[in-house]
Design a protein around this motif. Structure first.
Motif, PDB file in Angstrom:
ATOM      1  N   VAL A   1       0.718  -1.264  -0.096  1.00  0.00           N
ATOM      2  CA  VAL A   1      -0.005   0.085  -0.046  1.00  0.00           C
ATOM      3  C   VAL A   1       0.784   1.234   0.036  1.00  0.00           C
ATOM      4  N   LEU A   2       1.908   1.343   0.821  1.00  0.00           N
ATOM      5  CA  LEU A   2       2.684   2.248   0.881  1.00  0.00           C
ATOM      6  C   LEU A   2       3.329   2.651  -0.638  1.00  0.00           C
ATOM      7  N   GLN A   3       3.765   1.462  -1.345  1.00  0.00           N
ATOM      8  CA  GLN A   3       4.356   1.646  -2.598  1.00  0.00           C
ATOM      9  C   GLN A   3       3.272   2.297  -3.609  1.00  0.00           C
ATOM     10  N   LYS A   4       1.916   1.707  -3.470  1.00  0.00           N
ATOM     11  CA  LYS A   4       1.087   2.182  -4.423  1.00  0.00           C
ATOM     12  C   LYS A   4       0.726   3.733  -3.921  1.00  0.00           C
ATOM     13  N   ILE A   5       0.734   4.331  -2.702  1.00  0.00           N
ATOM     14  CA  ILE A   5       0.524   5.559  -2.466  1.00  0.00           C
ATOM     15  C   ILE A   5       1.702   6.417  -3.343  1.00  0.00           C
ATOM     16  N   ALA A   6       3.122   6.007  -3.145  1.00  0.00           N
ATOM     17  CA  ALA A   6       3.962   6.744  -3.735  1.00  0.00           C
ATOM     18  C   ALA A   6       3.814   6.621  -5.043  1.00  0.00           C
ATOM     19  N   ILE A   7       3.353   5.644  -5.791  1.00  0.00           N
ATOM     20  CA  ILE A   7       3.111   5.574  -7.242  1.00  0.00           C
ATOM     21  C   ILE A   7       1.995   6.543  -7.708  1.00  0.00           C
ATOM     22  N   GLU A   8       0.994   6.672  -6.815  1.00  0.00           N
ATOM     23  CA  GLU A   8      -0.333   7.512  -7.057  1.00  0.00           C
ATOM     24  C   GLU A   8       0.153   8.901  -6.955  1.00  0.00           C
ATOM     25  N   ASN A   9       0.982   9.305  -6.135  1.00  0.00           N
ATOM     26  CA  ASN A   9       1.653  10.576  -6.172  1.00  0.00           C
ATOM     27  C   ASN A   9       2.487  10.989  -6.939  1.00  0.00           C
ATOM     28  N   ASN A  10       3.342  10.143  -7.554  1.00  0.00           N
ATOM     29  CA  ASN A  10       4.040  10.282  -8.790  1.00  0.00           C
ATOM     30  C   ASN A  10       4.876  11.635  -8.438  1.00  0.00           C
ATOM     31  N   LEU A  11       5.639  11.573  -7.459  1.00  0.00           N
ATOM     32  CA  LEU A  11       6.785  12.482  -7.115  1.00  0.00           C
ATOM     33  C   LEU A  11       7.864  11.848  -7.184  1.00  0.00           C
ATOM     34  N   ALA A  12       9.066  12.253  -6.875  1.00  0.00           N
ATOM     35  CA  ALA A  12      10.151  11.452  -6.918  1.00  0.00           C
ATOM     36  C   ALA A  12      10.236  10.803  -5.615  1.00  0.00           C
ATOM     37  N   GLU A  13       9.763  11.217  -4.483  1.00  0.00           N
ATOM     38  CA  GLU A  13       9.747  10.639  -3.146  1.00  0.00           C
ATOM     39  C   GLU A  13       8.660  11.024  -2.365  1.00  0.00           C
ATOM     40  N   THR A  14       8.100  10.148  -1.728  1.00  0.00           N
ATOM     41  CA  THR A  14       6.952  10.197  -0.664  1.00  0.00           C
ATOM     42  C   THR A  14       7.427   9.527   0.664  1.00  0.00           C
ATOM     43  N   ALA A  15       7.240  10.448   1.595  1.00  0.00           N
ATOM     44  CA  ALA A  15       7.814  10.142   3.086  1.00  0.00           C
ATOM     45  C   ALA A  15       6.837  10.064   3.802  1.00  0.00           C
ATOM     46  N   PHE A  16       6.924   8.697   4.836  1.00  0.00           N
ATOM     47  CA  PHE A  16       5.772   8.328   5.514  1.00  0.00           C
ATOM     48  C   PHE A  16       6.541   8.121   6.877  1.00  0.00           C
ATOM     49  N   PHE A  17       5.886   8.853   7.949  1.00  0.00           N
ATOM     50  CA  PHE A  17       6.392   8.995   9.299  1.00  0.00           C
ATOM     51  C   PHE A  17       5.265   8.795  10.283  1.00  0.00           C
ATOM     52  N   GLN A  18       5.836   8.253  11.286  1.00  0.00           N
ATOM     53  CA  GLN A  18       4.950   7.974  12.479  1.00  0.00           C
ATOM     54  C   GLN A  18       5.552   8.228  13.942  1.00  0.00           C
ATOM     55  N   LYS A  19       4.848   9.312  14.745  1.00  0.00           N
ATOM     56  CA  LYS A  19       5.465   9.396  16.054  1.00  0.00           C
ATOM     57  C   LYS A  19       5.576   8.306  16.937  1.00  0.00           C
ATOM     58  N   ARG A  20       6.714   8.140  17.781  1.00  0.00           N
ATOM     59  CA  ARG A  20       7.014   7.133  18.563  1.00  0.00           C
ATOM     60  C   ARG A  20       7.544   7.838  20.025  1.00  0.00           C
ATOM     61  N   GLU A  21       6.770   8.116  20.714  1.00  0.00           N
ATOM     62  CA  GLU A  21       7.272   8.822  22.371  1.00  0.00           C
ATOM     63  C   GLU A  21       7.743  10.069  21.440  1.00  0.00           C
ATOM     64  N   ASN A  22       9.053  10.458  21.912  1.00  0.00           N
ATOM     65  CA  ASN A  22       9.520  11.804  21.369  1.00  0.00           C
ATOM     66  C   ASN A  22      10.691  11.773  20.157  1.00  0.00           C
ATOM     67  N   ARG A  23      10.159  10.524  19.196  1.00  0.00           N
ATOM     68  CA  ARG A  23      11.137  10.162  18.138  1.00  0.00           C
ATOM     69  C   ARG A  23       9.936   9.976  16.863  1.00  0.00           C
ATOM     70  N   TYR A  24      10.564   9.834  15.792  1.00  0.00           N
ATOM     71  CA  TYR A  24       9.652   9.540  14.770  1.00  0.00           C
ATOM     72  C   TYR A  24      10.439   8.452  13.691  1.00  0.00           C
TER      73      TYR A  24
END
Length: 263
Positions: A35-58
């Motif tokens: 699904v992450l790869q398909k989102i990147a394909i759909e966005n059709n930009l050089a890169e798509t970043a995905f991030f998630q917060k974990r306490e005080n880090r990401y």
């Protein structure tokens, strides 16, 4: 599933400059890699970043439309920009956990500064069939993750014509090709090409500077340098050599925000 999405122009202080990156916030369970790869394909930009917060880090991951990549500067800068401006992080540093280890982004004098690993390139040989794709012959050839071709002057970088079909037909694998030279106004300039990718010439490539900074620092005897990436959209980067680390600073501007809806 609904995922907040933003698009940011990184390494620019104005819209429609620098390098656009999509930034997607994962607030709950991570989608599958497919699904992450398909989102990147759909966005059709050089890169798509995905991030998630974990306490005080990401936790941070980057996808091109073709595959997950091990390091991306402009999408990291874009992610930090969104965390500061949209998620209203109150600190002056953001800590990312990535496949390339811990990456830190710091607010500094109106810019966002990336702390990335140094990748000093080594002398290399490029296949003659690949070299024929370049209208101007480089004077030196190096390689780290990416090939790095060194040219005589900024005008050669500006006038360089690259045959994408010839390069895409080669067995190139992952990574790209940096073309660089000393600059006229900046310390050094560059362009960056990705054979076989949906975006052949990347507008501004932070990770490529992980190789150019140590190289030019050694050549010029300078710790701090200014770099321009001479794409049509242009990029401005303030660079510092720290031995096994490099610091890369620039601006970022939010272009849009919305929501991805996945059944």
């Amino acid at each position: 599933m609904k995922l907040p999405i933003y698009q940011v122009d990184a390494f620019s202080n104005h819209l429609f400059g620098g390098n656009p990156a999509a930034v997607v916030l994962i607030s709950d369970q991570w989608p599958t890699d497919d699904v992450l790869q398909k989102i990147a394909i759909e966005n059709n930009l050089a890169e798509t970043a995905f991030f998630q917060k974990r306490e005080n880090r990401y936790q941070l991951r980057w996808f091109t439309p073709e595959f997950e990549i091990d390091l991306c500067g402009h999408a990291t800068l874009a992610s930090a920009h969104i965390i500061f401006t949209e998620l209203h992080d109150k600190g002056d540093k953001i800590y990312f956990d990535t496949v390339s280890g811990e990456l830190v982004v710091t607010k500094k004098e109106g810019l966002l500064q990336l702390d990335f690993p140094s990748r000093m390139p080594e002398e290399a040989i490029m296949e003659k069939s690949m070299l024929k794709a370049f209208s101007i012959k480089p004077k030196e050839i190096y390689k780290s993750r990416d090939y790095m071709l060194v040219f005589e002057s900024e005008i050669e970088i500006r006038e360089l014509v690259v045959n994408s079909s010839m390069l895409s037909a080669s067995d190139f694998g992952k990574g790209g090709i940096i073309c660089t030279a000393q600059g006229d106004e900046a310390d050094f300039v560059s362009r960056f090409f990705l054979p076989g990718a949906s975006v052949f010439e990347d507008p501004v490539t932070g990770s490529a500077h992980c190789s150019m900074i140590p190289y030019w620092s050694e050549k010029m005897g300078k710790e701090k340098m200014v770099a321009y990436q001479l794409s049509e959209r242009m990029g401005y980067l303030e660079c510092t050599n720290r031995g096994d680390r490099v610091l890369i600073a620039g601006n970022a501007v939010t272009y849009l925000k919305g929501e991805i809806m996945i059944e």
